[in-house]
Write an enzyme that holds these catalytic residues in place. Structure first.
Site, PDB file in Angstrom:
ATOM      1  CB  ILE A  15      87.036  26.076   7.404  1.00 10.80           C
ATOM      2  CG1 ILE A  15      88.283  26.592   6.770  1.00 10.80           C
ATOM      3  CG2 ILE A  15      86.927  24.665   7.539  1.00 10.80           C
ATOM      4  CD1 ILE A  15      89.414  26.051   7.513  1.00 10.80           C
ATOM      5  CG  ASP A  59      82.160  31.306  24.565  1.00 13.11           C
ATOM      6  OD1 ASP A  59      82.982  30.562  24.184  1.00 13.11           O
ATOM      7  OD2 ASP A  59      82.515  32.190  25.640  1.00 13.11           O
ATOM      8  CG  ASN A  85      85.206  24.714  11.744  1.00 14.24           C
ATOM      9  OD1 ASN A  85      86.329  24.364  10.883  1.00 14.24           O
ATOM     10  ND2 ASN A  85      84.634  25.780  11.530  1.00 14.24           N
ATOM     11  NE  ARG A 118      80.786  13.280  28.776  1.00 15.94           N
ATOM     12  CZ  ARG A 118      81.145  13.281  30.103  1.00 15.94           C
ATOM     13  NH1 ARG A 118      82.022  13.410  30.586  1.00 15.94           N
ATOM     14  NH2 ARG A 118      79.905  12.850  30.726  1.00 15.94           N
ATOM     15  CE1 TYR A 148      94.654  26.845  15.537  1.00 19.43           C
ATOM     16  CE2 TYR A 148      96.686  26.237  14.668  1.00 19.43           C
ATOM     17  CZ  TYR A 148      95.357  26.391  14.723  1.00 19.43           C
ATOM     18  OH  TYR A 148      94.724  26.111  13.415  1.00 19.43           O
ATOM     19  CE  LYS A 152      93.139  23.650  15.715  1.00 18.55           C
ATOM     20  NZ  LYS A 152      91.642  23.876  15.641  1.00 18.55           N
TER      21      LYS A 152
END
Ligand SMILES: NC(=O)c1ccc[n+]([C@@H]2O[C@H](COP(=O)([O-])OP(=O)(O)OC[C@H]3O[C@@H](n4cnc5c(N)ncnc54)[C@H](O)[C@@H]3O)[C@@H](O)[C@H]2O)c1
Length: 258
Positions: A15, A59, A85, A118, A148, A152
């Protein structure tokens, strides 16, 4: 002229690569951020020249690493678009979720988006740019992978928090919530059940799953001037999954039209 930068995290994934390719249409440089250095470099070289597609090892769960990434972006131009993403799911049920998995999934799928925002917020203020968070239908309804999904759902709220607090600077913040997308993230499940996409298909009103390019098109729209009055929303790119299920509608209504 200052170059317009788009940052795409998790850019070595399927993606992320599709988003990077699509945003290159109206951004000068794509900073392709990934923890997997080799895969990030390979993805960048596959898309085009090193001055347009810049691989950056980072990371996104590590504040210092994110700070370095933001500094690198500033040397290339001005960040106009940040696409959060990078993401992944670990345990499939609450019963299988340890405290460590809960924290790791929240760090990658929620906290990282906060850290990245930020780190580049001053650049976004200067460009009156926008943030696009790649959420999931899992943040809207229950489809498994609890830690997860909770992260989200939090990411959808972070999207609104940014929109409301930073709107006065001209910064927009939106989310895209994909349904099932054919990517390498499905490799293990597709190996365990080669029919997984066929089985998933029947729950989707459009009777297909999502392609990475479908997600990239939505991101491009939200990042562009056509979406200048759109902020704080979540755009599902889910082939209709969250609209409802035809099979259930048929059972309830006893109509063959579903
Ligand atoms: N594939 C799907 O069905 C689907 C559905 C809904 C939402 N999404 C979301 O889309 C996004 C992309 O998913 P994908 O399927 O392309 O995944 P993917 O596994 O193909 O790619 C994810 C990329 O993120 C990178 N990454 C992982 N941890 C990182 C870290 N700490 N720092 C930087 N990079 C890191 C990986 O190296 C990988 O290249 C994710 O946020 C995912 O939750 C995917």
């Amino acid at each position: 002229m200052t170059k317009a930068i788009a940052i795409v995290t998790g850019a070595a994934g399927d993606i992320g690569r599709a988003i990077a390719a699509r945003l290159a249409v109206d951004h000068d440089v794509i900073l392709m951020v990934d923890i997997d250095v080799a895969a990030g470099e390979k993805a960048a070289r596959a898309l085009g020249p090193a001055e347009r597609f810049v691989a950056q090892s980072c990371d996104v769960t590590n504040e210092a690493s994110v700070g370095e990434m933001a500094k690198r972006a500033a040397t290339l131009g001005l960040v106009r678009t940040l696409v959060n993403n990078a993401g992944a799911a670990r345990a499939v049920s609450l019963h299988d979720t340890t405290a460590e998995i809960w924290r790791m999934d929240n760090a990658l799928n929620l906290e990282a988006a906060f850290l990245c925002f930020r780190a580049v917020e001053d650049q976004l203020k200067a460009s009156k740019g926008s943030v696009i968070n790649i959420a999931s239908v899992n943040g809207m309804n229950v489809f498994g992978h609890p830690a997860y999904s909770a992260a989200k759902a939090g990411l959808l709220h972070l999207t609104k928090l940014i929109a409301v607090e930073y709107g006065k600077f001209g910064i927009r913040s939106n989310a895209v919530a994909p349904g099932t997308v054919r990517t390498q993230a499905w490799e293990a499940r597709a190996a365990a059940n080669p029919n997984v996409f066929e089985e998933a298909r029947r729950w989707y009103p459009l009777q297909r799953v999502v392609d990475p390019a479908d997600v990239a098109n939505a991101v491009s729209f939200l990042a562009g001037s056509q979406a200048a009055a759109i902020t704080g929303v979540c755009l599902p790119v889910d082939c209709g999954l969250t609209a409802g299920q035809a099979e259930l509608a048929r059972t309830f209504s006893q109509s063959e039209h579903y």
